[in-house]
Scaffold this active site. Structure first.
Site, mmCIF file in Angstrom:
data_model
loop_
_atom_site.group_PDB
_atom_site.id
_atom_site.type_symbol
_atom_site.label_atom_id
_atom_site.label_comp_id
_atom_site.label_asym_id
_atom_site.label_seq_id
_atom_site.Cartn_x
_atom_site.Cartn_y
_atom_site.Cartn_z
ATOM 1 N N TYR A 139 18.566 50.233 21.150
ATOM 2 C CA TYR A 139 19.763 50.741 21.321
ATOM 3 C C TYR A 139 19.321 51.831 22.394
ATOM 4 O O TYR A 139 20.644 52.176 23.204
ATOM 5 C CB TYR A 139 20.636 50.462 20.271
ATOM 6 N N ARG A 147 19.931 51.173 26.016
ATOM 7 C CA ARG A 147 20.270 50.983 26.353
ATOM 8 C C ARG A 147 21.586 52.533 26.952
ATOM 9 O O ARG A 147 22.219 52.357 27.413
ATOM 10 C CB ARG A 147 21.007 49.729 25.696
ATOM 11 N N HIS A 155 33.571 45.252 19.966
ATOM 12 C CA HIS A 155 32.434 45.094 19.393
ATOM 13 C C HIS A 155 31.849 45.973 19.633
ATOM 14 O O HIS A 155 30.632 46.328 19.506
ATOM 15 C CB HIS A 155 31.164 44.104 20.693
ATOM 16 N N CYS A 173 26.240 54.768 9.068
ATOM 17 C CA CYS A 173 25.179 54.980 8.053
ATOM 18 C C CYS A 173 25.249 53.249 8.050
ATOM 19 O O CYS A 173 26.112 52.691 7.765
ATOM 20 C CB CYS A 173 25.492 55.464 6.599
ATOM 21 N N CYS A 219 27.861 53.866 2.762
ATOM 22 C CA CYS A 219 27.428 55.046 2.776
ATOM 23 C C CYS A 219 28.724 55.217 4.019
ATOM 24 O O CYS A 219 28.354 53.826 4.837
ATOM 25 C CB CYS A 219 26.287 55.856 3.228
ATOM 26 N N CYS A 223 20.903 59.447 7.726
ATOM 27 C CA CYS A 223 22.536 60.008 8.118
ATOM 28 C C CYS A 223 22.149 61.065 7.166
ATOM 29 O O CYS A 223 21.813 60.940 5.919
ATOM 30 C CB CYS A 223 22.967 58.833 7.067
ATOM 31 N N CYS A 277 23.554 60.311 3.168
ATOM 32 C CA CYS A 277 23.033 59.632 2.367
ATOM 33 C C CYS A 277 21.071 59.945 2.140
ATOM 34 O O CYS A 277 20.668 58.797 1.873
ATOM 35 C CB CYS A 277 23.132 58.576 2.079
HETATM 36 C C1 BV8 Z 1 31.116 36.995 13.424
HETATM 37 C C2 BV8 Z 1 27.270 44.526 20.429
HETATM 38 C C3 BV8 Z 1 32.303 36.352 11.057
HETATM 39 C C4 BV8 Z 1 26.105 44.271 19.957
HETATM 40 C C5 BV8 Z 1 28.035 41.494 20.453
HETATM 41 C C6 BV8 Z 1 32.646 30.037 17.099
HETATM 42 C C7 BV8 Z 1 31.849 28.890 17.300
HETATM 43 C C8 BV8 Z 1 30.529 29.587 17.651
HETATM 44 C C9 BV8 Z 1 29.857 30.863 17.344
HETATM 45 C C10 BV8 Z 1 30.416 31.714 16.227
HETATM 46 C C11 BV8 Z 1 32.445 31.099 16.257
HETATM 47 N N1 BV8 Z 1 32.477 32.233 15.178
HETATM 48 C C12 BV8 Z 1 31.131 32.989 15.384
HETATM 49 C C13 BV8 Z 1 30.294 32.531 15.647
HETATM 50 C C14 BV8 Z 1 28.852 33.362 15.917
HETATM 51 C C15 BV8 Z 1 29.148 34.253 16.748
HETATM 52 C C16 BV8 Z 1 28.855 33.732 18.394
HETATM 53 O O1 BV8 Z 1 29.493 33.861 18.861
HETATM 54 N N2 BV8 Z 1 27.451 33.414 18.251
HETATM 55 C C17 BV8 Z 1 27.796 32.818 20.463
HETATM 56 C C18 BV8 Z 1 26.180 32.994 20.675
HETATM 57 C C19 BV8 Z 1 27.810 31.423 19.311
HETATM 58 N N3 BV8 Z 1 29.917 35.598 16.775
HETATM 59 C C20 BV8 Z 1 29.841 36.377 16.144
HETATM 60 O O2 BV8 Z 1 28.710 36.340 15.758
HETATM 61 C C21 BV8 Z 1 30.952 37.350 15.499
HETATM 62 N N4 BV8 Z 1 31.097 37.640 14.686
HETATM 63 O O3 BV8 Z 1 31.772 35.893 14.150
HETATM 64 O O4 BV8 Z 1 31.823 37.431 12.457
HETATM 65 C C22 BV8 Z 1 32.500 36.802 10.241
HETATM 66 C C23 BV8 Z 1 33.686 36.999 9.287
HETATM 67 C C24 BV8 Z 1 34.122 37.343 8.590
HETATM 68 C C25 BV8 Z 1 32.962 38.349 7.764
HETATM 69 C C26 BV8 Z 1 31.836 38.165 8.440
HETATM 70 C C27 BV8 Z 1 31.105 37.859 9.432
HETATM 71 C C28 BV8 Z 1 30.615 38.565 16.482
HETATM 72 C C29 BV8 Z 1 30.510 38.839 18.134
HETATM 73 C C30 BV8 Z 1 29.778 39.895 18.146
HETATM 74 C C31 BV8 Z 1 28.508 40.217 18.389
HETATM 75 N N5 BV8 Z 1 27.737 41.309 19.480
HETATM 76 N N6 BV8 Z 1 27.399 42.838 20.915
HETATM 77 C C32 BV8 Z 1 24.952 43.979 21.648
HETATM 78 O O5 BV8 Z 1 26.292 44.462 22.915
HETATM 79 O O6 BV8 Z 1 24.316 44.493 21.044
HETATM 80 S S1 BV8 Z 1 27.962 40.077 21.259
HETATM 81 C C33 BV8 Z 1 27.476 41.018 22.821
HETATM 82 O O7 BV8 Z 1 26.948 39.083 23.927
HETATM 83 C C34 BV8 Z 1 28.943 40.868 23.980
HETATM 84 O O8 BV8 Z 1 29.379 41.846 23.706
HETATM 85 C C35 BV8 Z 1 29.225 40.105 24.658
HETATM 86 O O9 BV8 Z 1 30.373 39.513 24.009
HETATM 87 C C36 BV8 Z 1 28.031 38.930 24.548
HETATM 88 C C37 BV8 Z 1 27.286 38.614 25.563
HETATM 89 O O10 BV8 Z 1 28.594 38.186 26.835
HETATM 90 P P1 BV8 Z 1 28.848 38.635 28.199
HETATM 91 O O11 BV8 Z 1 29.753 40.114 27.673
HETATM 92 O O12 BV8 Z 1 30.274 37.536 29.268
HETATM 93 O O13 BV8 Z 1 27.951 38.644 29.227
HETATM 94 P P2 BV8 Z 1 26.821 37.671 29.801
HETATM 95 O O14 BV8 Z 1 25.187 38.017 30.082
HETATM 96 O O15 BV8 Z 1 26.896 36.209 28.377
HETATM 97 O O16 BV8 Z 1 27.755 36.773 31.087
HETATM 98 C C38 BV8 Z 1 27.837 38.076 32.448
HETATM 99 C C39 BV8 Z 1 28.510 37.253 32.883
HETATM 100 O O17 BV8 Z 1 28.963 38.504 33.833
HETATM 101 C C40 BV8 Z 1 28.226 36.242 33.861
HETATM 102 O O18 BV8 Z 1 29.158 34.676 33.516
HETATM 103 C C41 BV8 Z 1 27.422 36.154 35.012
HETATM 104 O O19 BV8 Z 1 27.795 34.973 35.470
HETATM 105 C C42 BV8 Z 1 28.887 37.463 35.374
HETATM 106 N N7 BV8 Z 1 29.051 38.479 35.929
HETATM 107 C C43 BV8 Z 1 27.443 38.946 36.161
HETATM 108 N N8 BV8 Z 1 27.194 39.746 37.826
HETATM 109 C C44 BV8 Z 1 28.878 39.972 37.768
HETATM 110 C C45 BV8 Z 1 30.166 38.925 37.371
HETATM 111 N N9 BV8 Z 1 31.472 38.321 37.033
HETATM 112 C C46 BV8 Z 1 31.392 39.583 37.798
HETATM 113 N N10 BV8 Z 1 31.154 40.476 38.928
HETATM 114 C C47 BV8 Z 1 29.137 41.114 38.883
HETATM 115 N N11 BV8 Z 1 28.676 41.197 39.734
HETATM 116 ZN ZN ZN Z 2 24.542 57.441 4.809
#
Ligand code: BV8
Ligand code: ZN
Length: 324
Positions: free
Chosen positions: A81, A84, A135, A143, A148, A208, A211
């Site tokens: 991180y 990034r 996100h 924390c 906390c 933190c 804590c």
């Molecule tokens: C949750 C922050 C529940 C961290 C991120 C339903 C079905 C299946 C799975 C699930 C579901 N519901 C939940 C899930 C599980 C999971 C999920 O979706 N898994 C996937 C992999 C199947 N979801 C979760 O876990 C979510 N939480 O469901 O919690 C819950 C409920 C109650 C209580 C407790 C829990 C949380 C999901 C969020 C995770 N965090 N980011 C970090 O960044 O480090 S996700 C992260 O990955 C990004 O934020 C983004 O969302 C994703 C990446 O996708 P993109 O941004 O689209 O990037 P990618 O590289 O994939 O694609 C780039 C695109 O750009 C390509 O298409 C490319 O062609 C194009 N491109 C490239 N260059 C260009 C371009 N286009 C135009 N111009 C250009 N120049």
């Molecule tokens: Zn703390």
């Protein structure tokens, strides 16, 4: 509209007929969503999740973005991180970020739902009330202790702690800070496994102040719930009207939920879909229908072109980071 055969683009950016029909629809649209992904920031120089095969060193980026990875090796996850954060602080928002910000100022019923944590939309001056960071942000910390509630927003310290300093080409050379070697030194690309990175023990990681526990990045990890305040703001916006006229799916592979779910939700409310993506194969799970658009190419070029009738030319690109 959504013909698969690539139509000749007149202005080298998008096919004229599609551009006109899209701009005609945008002009009369009053309820509009833009769903953003990493592709929007690609031409600013930030790797996408799928770019580089989605790998960071030997790790799947999506594997590092989990509470389990942080519990197992907080030093490694913080180096991911901090890297990034460093990258995002050393690039600039691009015309797509500015065009979205300008459309938000011009169009009342427009909202941007961003999956990006890189801070570039806020830096491009996107009005905060119409920008929902699904996100979280790389520049918020909180924390990691469940009991906390300490959080800190807008922490742009780079490196966030000295132990996370990114090694440079000059490391280990002369100690004279004015030496040419030091002045010309470049960051080593620690996303490359061949670049050695130190083991960092938790005592040297962000702690933190409340804590003394371990701080973690203020992002939503896989398996974690999205921010409640953001989700309720979006619910409020959705409840303001029965219908949605348009959803623009920009630079996202639309594979992560619940973010990707907004495409079908908007479609159920009557929205037409416009996909802007570099890769013709990356369409939302529910596909692209005849009344929809697929604009193939770089979001930084296409988005300003699509919005031109509403926002004019993007002339200035003030970066909020410069005034920090
Ligand atoms: C949750 C922050 C529940 C961290 C991120 C339903 C079905 C299946 C799975 C699930 C579901 N519901 C939940 C899930 C599980 C999971 C999920 O979706 N898994 C996937 C992999 C199947 N979801 C979760 O876990 C979510 N939480 O469901 O919690 C819950 C409920 C109650 C209580 C407790 C829990 C949380 C999901 C969020 C995770 N965090 N980011 C970090 O960044 O480090 S996700 C992260 O990955 C990004 O934020 C983004 O969302 C994703 C990446 O996708 P993109 O941004 O689209 O990037 P990618 O590289 O994939 O694609 C780039 C695109 O750009 C390509 O298409 C490319 O062609 C194009 N491109 C490239 N260059 C260009 C371009 N286009 C135009 N111009 C250009 N120049
Ligand atoms: Zn703390």
């Amino acid at each position: 509209m959504a013909s698969t055969a690539a139509r000749p683009s007149v202005n080298g950016i998008v096919p004229q007929k599609d551009l006109e029909s899209f701009q005609f629809h945008l002009a009369k649209s009053t309820r509009i969503i833009a769903l953003l992904g990493a592709g929007v920031s690609a031409s600013s120089g930030l790797p996408t999740f799928r770019g580089a095969g989605g790998m960071w060193r030997t790790h799947e980026a999506t594997d590092l973005a989990t509470p389990e990875a942080f519990a197992a090796d907080p030093g490694l996850v913080w180096q991911f991180y901090n890297y990034r954060r460093h990258m995002a602080l050393n690039v600039k928002p691009n015309p797509a970020h500015y065009a979205l910000a300008e459309l938000a100022r011009k169009k009342q019923g427009f909202i941007t739902l961003s999956q990006n944590v890189d801070g570039l939309s806020p830096r491009a001056g996107h009005p905060s009330q119409s920008l929902k960071l699904l996100h979280g942000s790389l520049f918020d910390v909180k924390c990691s202790d469940f009991f906390c509630k300490y959080t800190q927003i807008d922490n742009y310290t780079d490196p966030i702690v000295p132990a996370l300093t990114i090694p440079t080409t000059a490391d280990g050379d002369e100690v004279d800070p004015t030496s040419k070697a030091i002045l010309a030194s470049k960051d080593l690309d620690i996303s490359d496994v061949n670049v050695k990175i130190p083991e960092i023990d938790t005592a040297h990681l962000p702690s933190c102040p409340s804590c003394k526990g371990l701080l973690r990045p203020g992002v939503v990890w896989f398996g974690e719930r999205l921010p409640g305040d953001v989700m309720s703001d979006i619910e409020t916006w959705l409840d303001e009207s029965e219908t949605i006229d348009l959803i623009m799916v920009i630079g996202t592979s639309a594979k992560v939920y619940p973010a990707a779910g907004y495409v079908d939700m908007a479609r159920e409310k009557g929205a037409r879909v416009a996909v802007i993506n570099m890769d013709k194969k990356d369409v939302p799970a529910s596909g692209v229908y005849s009344q929809d658009w697929f604009f193939e190419g770089d979001a930084a070029k296409i988005v300003p072109e699509l919005f031109k009738n509403e926002i004019g030319e993007i002339t200035e690109m003030p970066d909020a980071a410069d005034s920090r």
